[in-house]
Design a protein around this motif. Structure first.
Motif, PDB file in Angstrom:
ATOM      1  N   CYS A 133     -64.442  58.235  -4.709  1.00  0.00           N
ATOM      2  CA  CYS A 133     -65.270  59.145  -5.482  1.00  0.00           C
ATOM      3  C   CYS A 133     -64.499  60.432  -5.786  1.00  0.00           C
ATOM      4  O   CYS A 133     -63.960  61.069  -4.882  1.00  0.00           O
ATOM      5  CB  CYS A 133     -66.538  59.475  -4.690  1.00  0.00           C
ATOM      6  N   ALA A 134     -64.463  60.807  -7.079  1.00  0.00           N
ATOM      7  CA  ALA A 134     -63.758  62.027  -7.479  1.00  0.00           C
ATOM      8  C   ALA A 134     -64.538  63.266  -7.057  1.00  0.00           C
ATOM      9  O   ALA A 134     -64.000  64.373  -7.058  1.00  0.00           O
ATOM     10  CB  ALA A 134     -63.544  62.027  -8.993  1.00  0.00           C
ATOM     11  N   ASN A 135     -65.808  63.099  -6.688  1.00  0.00           N
ATOM     12  CA  ASN A 135     -66.639  64.243  -6.286  1.00  0.00           C
ATOM     13  C   ASN A 135     -66.527  64.529  -4.791  1.00  0.00           C
ATOM     14  O   ASN A 135     -66.347  65.677  -4.391  1.00  0.00           O
ATOM     15  CB  ASN A 135     -68.098  63.960  -6.655  1.00  0.00           C
ATOM     16  N   CYS A 136     -66.601  63.478  -3.934  1.00  0.00           N
ATOM     17  CA  CYS A 136     -66.639  63.724  -2.484  1.00  0.00           C
ATOM     18  C   CYS A 136     -65.593  62.944  -1.711  1.00  0.00           C
ATOM     19  O   CYS A 136     -65.466  63.112  -0.499  1.00  0.00           O
ATOM     20  CB  CYS A 136     -68.046  63.418  -1.948  1.00  0.00           C
ATOM     21  N   GLY A 137     -64.841  62.076  -2.369  1.00  0.00           N
ATOM     22  CA  GLY A 137     -63.732  61.405  -1.697  1.00  0.00           C
ATOM     23  C   GLY A 137     -64.079  60.125  -0.960  1.00  0.00           C
ATOM     24  O   GLY A 137     -63.200  59.470  -0.398  1.00  0.00           O
ATOM     25  N   THR A 138     -65.360  59.746  -0.973  1.00  0.00           N
ATOM     26  CA  THR A 138     -65.765  58.513  -0.288  1.00  0.00           C
ATOM     27  C   THR A 138     -65.335  57.285  -1.097  1.00  0.00           C
ATOM     28  O   THR A 138     -65.325  57.328  -2.331  1.00  0.00           O
ATOM     29  CB  THR A 138     -67.313  58.502  -0.142  1.00  0.00           C
ATOM     30  N   GLY A 139     -65.007  56.201  -0.402  1.00  0.00           N
ATOM     31  CA  GLY A 139     -64.693  54.952  -1.099  1.00  0.00           C
ATOM     32  C   GLY A 139     -65.915  54.462  -1.865  1.00  0.00           C
ATOM     33  O   GLY A 139     -67.030  54.488  -1.343  1.00  0.00           O
ATOM     34  N   THR A 140     -65.733  54.036  -3.115  1.00  0.00           N
ATOM     35  CA  THR A 140     -66.872  53.666  -3.954  1.00  0.00           C
ATOM     36  C   THR A 140     -67.075  52.150  -3.991  1.00  0.00           C
ATOM     37  O   THR A 140     -66.177  51.383  -3.651  1.00  0.00           O
ATOM     38  CB  THR A 140     -66.673  54.189  -5.386  1.00  0.00           C
ATOM     39  N   GLU A 141     -68.281  51.739  -4.427  1.00  0.00           N
ATOM     40  CA  GLU A 141     -68.650  50.324  -4.518  1.00  0.00           C
ATOM     41  C   GLU A 141     -68.709  49.903  -5.981  1.00  0.00           C
ATOM     42  O   GLU A 141     -69.147  50.660  -6.835  1.00  0.00           O
ATOM     43  CB  GLU A 141     -70.044  50.117  -3.892  1.00  0.00           C
ATOM     44  N   VAL A 142     -68.298  48.665  -6.226  1.00  0.00           N
ATOM     45  CA  VAL A 142     -68.324  48.141  -7.598  1.00  0.00           C
ATOM     46  C   VAL A 142     -69.725  47.619  -7.899  1.00  0.00           C
ATOM     47  O   VAL A 142     -70.271  46.811  -7.151  1.00  0.00           O
ATOM     48  CB  VAL A 142     -67.289  47.016  -7.758  1.00  0.00           C
ATOM     49  N   ASN A 153     -72.107  57.745  -0.830  1.00  0.00           N
ATOM     50  CA  ASN A 153     -72.391  59.012  -0.155  1.00  0.00           C
ATOM     51  C   ASN A 153     -73.155  59.972  -1.071  1.00  0.00           C
ATOM     52  O   ASN A 153     -74.300  60.326  -0.789  1.00  0.00           O
ATOM     53  CB  ASN A 153     -71.084  59.642   0.329  1.00  0.00           C
ATOM     54  N   CYS A 154     -72.546  60.357  -2.191  1.00  0.00           N
ATOM     55  CA  CYS A 154     -73.200  61.336  -3.064  1.00  0.00           C
ATOM     56  C   CYS A 154     -73.935  60.695  -4.233  1.00  0.00           C
ATOM     57  O   CYS A 154     -74.543  61.394  -5.041  1.00  0.00           O
ATOM     58  CB  CYS A 154     -72.192  62.378  -3.555  1.00  0.00           C
ATOM     59  N   ARG A 155     -73.877  59.355  -4.349  1.00  0.00           N
ATOM     60  CA  ARG A 155     -74.597  58.571  -5.358  1.00  0.00           C
ATOM     61  C   ARG A 155     -74.088  58.805  -6.773  1.00  0.00           C
ATOM     62  O   ARG A 155     -74.741  58.403  -7.736  1.00  0.00           O
ATOM     63  CB  ARG A 155     -76.117  58.831  -5.318  1.00  0.00           C
ATOM     64  N   ARG A 156     -72.958  59.467  -6.928  1.00  0.00           N
ATOM     65  CA  ARG A 156     -72.433  59.658  -8.276  1.00  0.00           C
ATOM     66  C   ARG A 156     -71.914  58.323  -8.822  1.00  0.00           C
ATOM     67  O   ARG A 156     -71.314  57.539  -8.104  1.00  0.00           O
ATOM     68  CB  ARG A 156     -71.301  60.692  -8.257  1.00  0.00           C
TER      69      ARG A 156
END
Ligand SMILES: [Zn+2]
Length: 304
Positions: A133-142, A153-156
């Protein structure tokens, strides 16, 4: 008329974006005997002698080791769903087919194959370079069939990015064209100038700025000629013709080794003599140069 049928701008699938919100879409298609699957491994796909992208049925994929990428590409006129899957090992190919890159085959493929290959290469590149995530750094899901990455994490939501780049023929008052040779290119390779659009900048101003920075030539009128995706890794090439207001060349030696003006007769003579090699047919640069030249330029100059 704008440039039509650019090599990587062709496609036949309906992207059917309304189907992406079904969270079971990929699983459903992987159990659908009518679904068609294109496989990708290290930037290459299987290309048939047609040539087109070879498509597997789900049944034929039994035992194939799939990788991390699974995308919904769309559906054809019969409503069959198309998937792009990455594989960790290359399965055996049908007679005559071989693994190939988009750069090498993009101009040869039929419209369906060109669209599938270009879209899949672009999506794979985006997922490869945008895992967090470019907003909070958490690994994102496809999610959304591979068209969105969601931060748990931040739902972005993060969407596939496409970077606009301008590419242009610059034509002088005497109808000569300005071509340059990149600082790192082979000896005789010449092409159009090009560069990325910057934040806060219009396409027209990007054309004028890039030409002025790289060659010192001032450009006035700018006309749009056409576009094609260039997923290496994420560009959209926007093609223009710019009318030069000046002719004196001052090359930015960091970017270009050389820039020169050519008349049609001079360019034809230099190509025939091997002193100029133009970019390949898969590139919009080649089509822009032919657009100025007024005719297709053969790959084999002895054919002229
Ligand atoms: Zn986040």
């Amino acid at each position: 008329m704008h440039l039509e049928r650019l090599a990587l701008s062709r496609s036949t699938l309906d992207r059917a974006a309304h189907r992406r919100s079904d969270p079971r879409l990929i699983a459903t298609l992987l159990a659908d005997p009518t679904a068609r699957v294109a496989l990708f491994h290290e930037g290459e796909t299987a290309v048939t002698t047609a040539p087109t992208v070879h498509l597997w049925s789900v049944e034929e994929l039994a035992g194939v080791k799939t990788g991390e990428h699974q995308f919904f590409l769309g559906e054809d006129e019969q409503g069959r769903g198309y998937l792009a899957l990455s594989v960790t090992e290359r399965p055996p190919l049908p007679e005559g087919a071989s693994w190939a890159t988009l750069r090498d085959t993009g101009a040869l493929l039929d419209d369906s194959g060109a669209g599938i290959f270009t879209t899949a290469v672009a999506l794979i590149a985006w997922h490869t370079f945008h895992t967090h995530c470019a907003n909070c750094g958490t690994g994102t899901e496809v999610v959304q069939g591979g068209w969105v990455r969601l931060c748990p994490n931040c739902r972005r939501e993060h969407y596939p990015r496409t970077d606009p780049a301008v590419i242009m023929t610059v034509v002088g008052p005497d109808d000569r064209v300005l071509l340059g040779r990149g600082a790192t290119w082979p000896e005789n390779r010449y092409s159009t100038l090009a560069g990325f659009v910057e934040p806060g900048e219009s396409l027209e101003d990007a054309v004028r700025r890039e030409v002025a920075e790289e060659s010192g030539v001032l450009v006035g009128d700018v006309a749009y000629r056409g576009s094609q995706p260039w997923p290496f890794p994420s560009s959209l090439m926007l093609g223009f013709r710019g009318e030069a207001l000046s002719s004196r060349i001052r090359v930015d030696e960091l970017e270009l080794a050389e820039a020169r003006w050519w008349s049609r007769e001079e360019l034809q003579a230099d190509i025939k003599a091997g002193r100029v090699v133009l970019p390949p047919a898969v590139s919009i640069a080649r089509r822009l140069i032919e657009d100025w030249f007024g005719a297709p330029i053969p790959d084999d100059p002895s054919a002229w």
